[in-house]
Design an enzyme around this catalytic site. Structure first.
Site, short mmCIF file in Angstrom:
data_model
loop_
_atom_site.label_atom_id
_atom_site.label_comp_id
_atom_site.label_asym_id
_atom_site.label_seq_id
_atom_site.Cartn_x
_atom_site.Cartn_y
_atom_site.Cartn_z
N ASP A 1 -20.21 -25.56 -31.00
CA ASP A 1 -19.90 -26.36 -32.19
C ASP A 1 -18.39 -26.46 -32.43
OD1 ASP A 1 -22.70 -26.39 -32.66
OD2 ASP A 1 -22.52 -24.43 -33.63
N LYS B 1 -16.40 -30.37 -29.31
CA LYS B 1 -16.23 -30.94 -27.97
C LYS B 1 -16.56 -32.43 -27.97
CE LYS B 1 -19.18 -27.87 -26.32
NZ LYS B 1 -19.32 -26.91 -27.40
N GLY C 1 -25.65 -30.10 -29.74
CA GLY C 1 -25.58 -31.18 -30.71
C GLY C 1 -24.15 -31.63 -30.80
N HIS C 2 -23.85 -32.80 -30.29
CA HIS C 2 -22.48 -33.29 -30.32
C HIS C 2 -22.38 -34.41 -31.34
CE1 HIS C 2 -21.63 -31.72 -26.00
NE2 HIS C 2 -21.75 -30.78 -26.90
N GLN D 1 -22.66 -25.96 -25.35
CA GLN D 1 -22.52 -24.57 -25.79
C GLN D 1 -21.10 -24.07 -25.44
OE1 GLN D 1 -25.71 -25.19 -23.88
NE2 GLN D 1 -26.31 -25.94 -25.86
P1 IMP Z 1 -30.97 -21.27 -27.26
O1 IMP Z 1 -29.93 -21.93 -26.43
O2 IMP Z 1 -31.76 -22.22 -28.11
O3 IMP Z 1 -31.85 -20.38 -26.43
O4 IMP Z 1 -30.24 -20.30 -28.31
C1 IMP Z 1 -29.55 -19.13 -27.90
C2 IMP Z 1 -28.32 -18.91 -28.78
O5 IMP Z 1 -27.36 -19.94 -28.51
C3 IMP Z 1 -28.58 -19.00 -30.28
O6 IMP Z 1 -27.72 -18.10 -30.94
C4 IMP Z 1 -28.21 -20.42 -30.64
O7 IMP Z 1 -27.83 -20.55 -31.99
C5 IMP Z 1 -27.02 -20.62 -29.71
N1 IMP Z 1 -26.79 -22.02 -29.36
C6 IMP Z 1 -27.45 -22.76 -28.45
N2 IMP Z 1 -26.94 -24.00 -28.39
C7 IMP Z 1 -25.93 -24.04 -29.25
C8 IMP Z 1 -24.97 -25.05 -29.59
O8 IMP Z 1 -24.95 -26.17 -29.07
N3 IMP Z 1 -24.07 -24.70 -30.55
C9 IMP Z 1 -24.03 -23.47 -31.11
N4 IMP Z 1 -24.88 -22.49 -30.81
C10 IMP Z 1 -25.82 -22.78 -29.88
#
Ligand code: IMP
Length: 436
Positions: free
Chosen positions: A17, A20, A44-45, A225
């Site tokens: 977040d 990017k 989520g962009h 991420q």
């Molecule tokens: P998952 O990717 O849904 O398995 O989540 C694993 C961890 O990564 C969690 O703490 C999510 O909140 C975090 N996470 C996954 N994708 C994002 C992102 O795009 N932005 C921020 N945190 C993310």
């Protein structure tokens, strides 16, 4: 390199977040190819154009530029229903990407039992990660266990049930009486229906990208991420299930390192994190609350409030080294406007009166870290929308100078607001010519 633009990667340096999407959108118009190479609809962009906000989860952010060819690489996991919705949503707003989209036949599909397993685990008693609940972990898990389904498999509809069966049955057994998944044949039927409009876009992205590179077409690699969420180099186990760092780019595209020239690492002028896990510079007080409100720090994907804290230079230095970052994209400086003082974590107390900047490998050690915070005088003038270095308040300059020195990396772009025009390429940085 026969083209003028460097092939560029934009990678997250903190816990995601970072903004990017804005940077990708800013430069994407100059690039012929924009590539996603890992992650799924956990990303989520948000891109804001003329006051209109676009939230993209799986479609590369280059979508908003008619000249960009969009590539979804093999390292991505896809929820096809969400992908289709995203395409439809763009179309409703006048953006049709159907003539400029290619998705890797090797990319894996997120299936209903992956989502069910992800949510079941999060509701259980084991370590709660605070996932996005989108089935990302189980999709990558099934990929590694060789029980995954790839986009290319959709060309053989009669084999789908056999490909999926073992993974599906294992999940049903694990979920026991709480399992409310539809029967396998229904899952396959639904999948074929949902996949139908996607089929024309499936192909050999590795070959496409290799040819593009050899022809001298420019390539922009869009990370999802971030470094501290990387499965190897992040705050394991509180991470996502892919390599969000530079290595993931090569695995997730099939291109060699020579097909990349420059790396921009993106971070906020402070730090945020969603979900559980260590966050040494977190502010659980009114200042953290203020940053959350002013910075609108709520998840694009899940709407969850983000945890907020000071900029952590030890983390940034680790991320810059891990990714070989050439320049920082520093976002949201304006959110700090008006604070009486601004903190910068320079390292952690080593217990012997000194400061260490080495990050631990174990989750338990992260919890012991005592951040060393250096405070800077805040600034009262607004930095919102500033587009010239000379117009930044002196106090903000002093903070940025300390931040770059402690992060061991210069700034390449400074963002001073969500809109495209709010910010500037740092004078003398390699992004100046890209953004010119
Ligand atoms: P998952 O990717 O849904 O398995 O989540 C694993 C961890 O990564 C969690 O703490 C999510 O909140 C975090 N996470 C996954 N994708 C994002 C992102 O795009 N932005 C921020 N945190 C993310």
């Amino acid at each position: 390199m026969s083209h003028l633009l460097p092939n560029l990667a934009i990678l997250g340096l903190q816990w995601g977040d970072e903004g990017k999407g804005k940077l990708v959108d800013l430069v994407a118009g100059k690039f012929r190819n924009v590539v996603r190479f890992q992650g799924g609809n956990n990303a989520g962009h948000t891109v804001v154009v003329d006051g209109q906000s676009f939230a993209l989860h799986q479609v590369p952010s280059g979508a908003l530029h008619a000249g960009c060819f969009l590539v979804v690489g093999s390292g991505v996991v896809l929820n096809l229903e969400v992908f289709k919705q995203e395409l439809d949503h763009l179309k409703e707003r006048g953006i049709d990407v159907s003539s400029r989209l290619l998705m890797s036949e090797k990319a894996h599909i997120i299936l209903p039992h992956h989502i069910a397993l992800d949510r079941w685990r999060e509701g259980g008693t084991s370590v709660k990660i605070g996932t996005t609940g989108r089935g990302i972990g189980p999709a990558y898990e099934m990929k590694a266990a060789r029980m995954g389904l790839r986009l290319g498999d959709l060309k053989l509809p009669d084999c789908l049930a056999d490909r999926i069966r073992q993974g599906y049955e294992e999940v049903c057994i694990r979920l026991g009486s709480t399992c409310d998944l539809p029967p396998l044949d229904v899952i396959v039927k639904d999948l074929l229906r949902i996949a139908e409009p996607i089929l024309p876009f499936i192909g050999n992205t590795q070959e496409h990208l290799f040819d593009a590179w050899k022809k001298g077409e420019s390539i922009l690699y869009e990370g999802a991420q971030a470094t501290l969420l990387d499965i190897d180099h992040g705050t394991y186990p509180f991470v996502t299930s892919s390599n969000c760092t530079l290595g993931g780019l090569f695995a997730g595209t099939g291109l060699p390192p020579k097909a990349l020239d420059k790396i921009v690492g993106v971070g906020k002028a402070y730090t945020t994190r969603v979900g559980e896990g260590p966050f040494p510079s977190e502010l659980k007080d009114a200042t953290g609350q203020r940053i959350r409100e002013v910075g609108r720090e709520f998840g694009t994907t899940t709407g969850r409030p983000r945890r907020c804290g000071w900029f952590d230079a030890a983390i940034m230095a680790h991320a810059c080294r891990t990714n070989g970052v050439d320049g920082l994209g520093l976002m949201k400086l304006d959110v700090l406007d008006g604070l009486p003082e601004v903190g910068l974590v320079t390292g952690y107390a080593d217990g012997e009166g000194g400061v260490t900047r080495t990050l631990p490998s174990c989750a338990a050690d992260w919890d012991q870290l005592k951040p060393v915070v250096k405070y800077f005088k805040g600034w009262t003038d607004s930095t919102r929308g500033v587009t010239e270095l000379s117009r930044l308040p002196l106090e903000a300059r002093a903070y940025l100078d300390a931040l770059t020195e402690a992060s061991e990396t210069p700034i390449a772009y400074l963002s001073t607001g969500p809109e495209r025009h709010e910010g500037f390429a740092w004078p003398g940085s390699f992004l100046e010519s890209v953004l010119a």
